[in-house]
Design an enzyme around this catalytic site. Structure first.
Site, mmCIF file in Angstrom:
data_model
loop_
_atom_site.group_PDB
_atom_site.id
_atom_site.type_symbol
_atom_site.label_atom_id
_atom_site.label_comp_id
_atom_site.label_asym_id
_atom_site.label_seq_id
_atom_site.Cartn_x
_atom_site.Cartn_y
_atom_site.Cartn_z
ATOM 1 N N CYS A 188 0.850 -1.192 0.000
ATOM 2 C CA CYS A 188 0.000 0.000 0.000
ATOM 3 C C CYS A 188 0.888 1.246 0.000
ATOM 4 O O CYS A 188 2.001 1.238 0.519
ATOM 5 C CB CYS A 188 -0.898 0.003 1.238
ATOM 6 S SG CYS A 188 -2.068 1.395 1.244
ATOM 7 N N ASP A 219 0.455 3.726 1.719
ATOM 8 C CA ASP A 219 0.422 4.276 3.080
ATOM 9 C C ASP A 219 1.829 4.559 3.618
ATOM 10 O O ASP A 219 2.706 3.697 3.556
ATOM 11 C CB ASP A 219 -0.304 3.272 3.996
ATOM 12 C CG ASP A 219 -0.681 3.885 5.327
ATOM 13 O OD1 ASP A 219 0.228 4.357 6.055
ATOM 14 O OD2 ASP A 219 -1.883 3.894 5.655
ATOM 15 N N ARG A 235 2.935 4.645 6.451
ATOM 16 C CA ARG A 235 3.336 3.905 7.650
ATOM 17 C C ARG A 235 3.803 2.487 7.360
ATOM 18 O O ARG A 235 4.125 1.736 8.278
ATOM 19 C CB ARG A 235 2.158 3.861 8.635
ATOM 20 C CG ARG A 235 1.689 5.242 9.086
ATOM 21 C CD ARG A 235 0.318 5.174 9.736
ATOM 22 N NE ARG A 235 -0.699 4.722 8.785
ATOM 23 C CZ ARG A 235 -1.980 4.496 9.098
ATOM 24 N NH1 ARG A 235 -2.380 4.662 10.349
ATOM 25 N NH2 ARG A 235 -2.842 4.107 8.178
ATOM 26 N N HIS A 271 -2.318 -4.073 4.960
ATOM 27 C CA HIS A 271 -2.126 -3.678 6.368
ATOM 28 C C HIS A 271 -3.465 -3.328 6.997
ATOM 29 O O HIS A 271 -4.349 -2.787 6.330
ATOM 30 C CB HIS A 271 -1.147 -2.501 6.468
ATOM 31 C CG HIS A 271 -1.684 -1.232 5.868
ATOM 32 N ND1 HIS A 271 -2.202 -0.209 6.629
ATOM 33 C CD2 HIS A 271 -1.808 -0.833 4.584
ATOM 34 C CE1 HIS A 271 -2.604 0.764 5.830
ATOM 35 N NE2 HIS A 271 -2.383 0.416 4.585
ATOM 36 N N CYS A 323 -6.167 0.126 6.891
ATOM 37 C CA CYS A 323 -5.869 0.687 5.566
ATOM 38 C C CYS A 323 -6.962 1.683 5.184
ATOM 39 O O CYS A 323 -8.153 1.339 5.154
ATOM 40 C CB CYS A 323 -5.804 -0.438 4.538
ATOM 41 S SG CYS A 323 -5.438 0.134 2.866
#
Ligand code: CO
Length: 217
Positions: free
Chosen positions: A42, A44, A46, A98, A101
């Site tokens: 992803c 993302d 993080r 994750h 998400c």
């Protein structure tokens, strides 16, 4: 100091650190890459692929998009996949989703997000495929967690359904496809699905290539 300058300073510090640990680090990496793993993760911020796996530069060939989707008309993802499998000859393709998400969470809502609707639509399809199971889960967080997992399982299937993967399975008995989930709450990554070369799939998705006899062509 403007915020972005922190990144350039960080880069200078990283170069110093790398050179201190290994003087020829950059020369060694500059002309070749031989990663064994392709990572589909992803976007993302993080979930940095190398950090969460302890991988070094040169080890992961990375593609990231919102909610780590494998969409059979996405030429970006397919180009990365084809290069990873046919040129770099990776042995493993990892789809890593994750929990928490944002893409999956938004796909569960009704808000119109414009263009992103089209992307998240694929996750709505995953929900519809598994709605019976999902709707037995009363706890909203647990249902969300489960959709994150099912989304990864479906992307593993989507990879296996590509001609790129099936061709490599038939010719070279690789790659293994893995479905992982990273837990932002603990830092741990767990494998929740995998498909090895020759794994069964719905018949309609199977490709076949003629066997070339020795001496022919
Ligand atoms: Co995400």
């Amino acid at each position: 100091m403007e915020a972005y300058k922190k990144l350039l300073l960080g880069n200078r510090a990283w170069v110093r650190e790398r050179l201190a640990a290994q003087a020829d680090f950059f020369q060694k990496n500059a002309y070749d890459q031989r990663p064994e793993f392709m990572w589909i993760g992803c976007s993302d911020s993080r979930v940095p692929a190398e950090d969460v796996t302890g991988a070094e530069p040169g080890e992961l060939f990375v593609h990231r998009n919102i909610a780590n989707l494998v969409i059979h008309t996405d030429f970006n993802m397919l180009s990365v996949l084809q290069y990873a499998i046919e040129v770099l000859k990776v042995k493993h393709v990892i789809v890593c989703g994750h929990y928490n998400c944002g893409g999956v969470s938004n796909a569960m809502r009704r808000q119109d997000l414009g263009l992103i609707n089209k992307w998240l639509r694929h996750i709505k399809d995953v929900y519809r495929l598994h709605h019976r199971e999902l709707e037995t889960i009363d706890d909203a967080q647990k249902r969300f967690d489960r959709l994150v997992e099912l989304n990864v399982v479906e992307q593993v299937q989507n990879l296996a359904e590509t001609s790129i993967v099936q061709k490599a399975w038939q010719a070279e008995n690789r790659p293994v496809i893995h479905g992982w989930v990273y837990d932002l709450r603990t830092g741990y990554v767990n494998e929740i699905a995998s498909m090895r070369p020759g794994a069964k799939m719905d018949d309609i998705y199977r490709f076949e290539w003629p066997v070339v006899e020795a001496g022919e062509g």
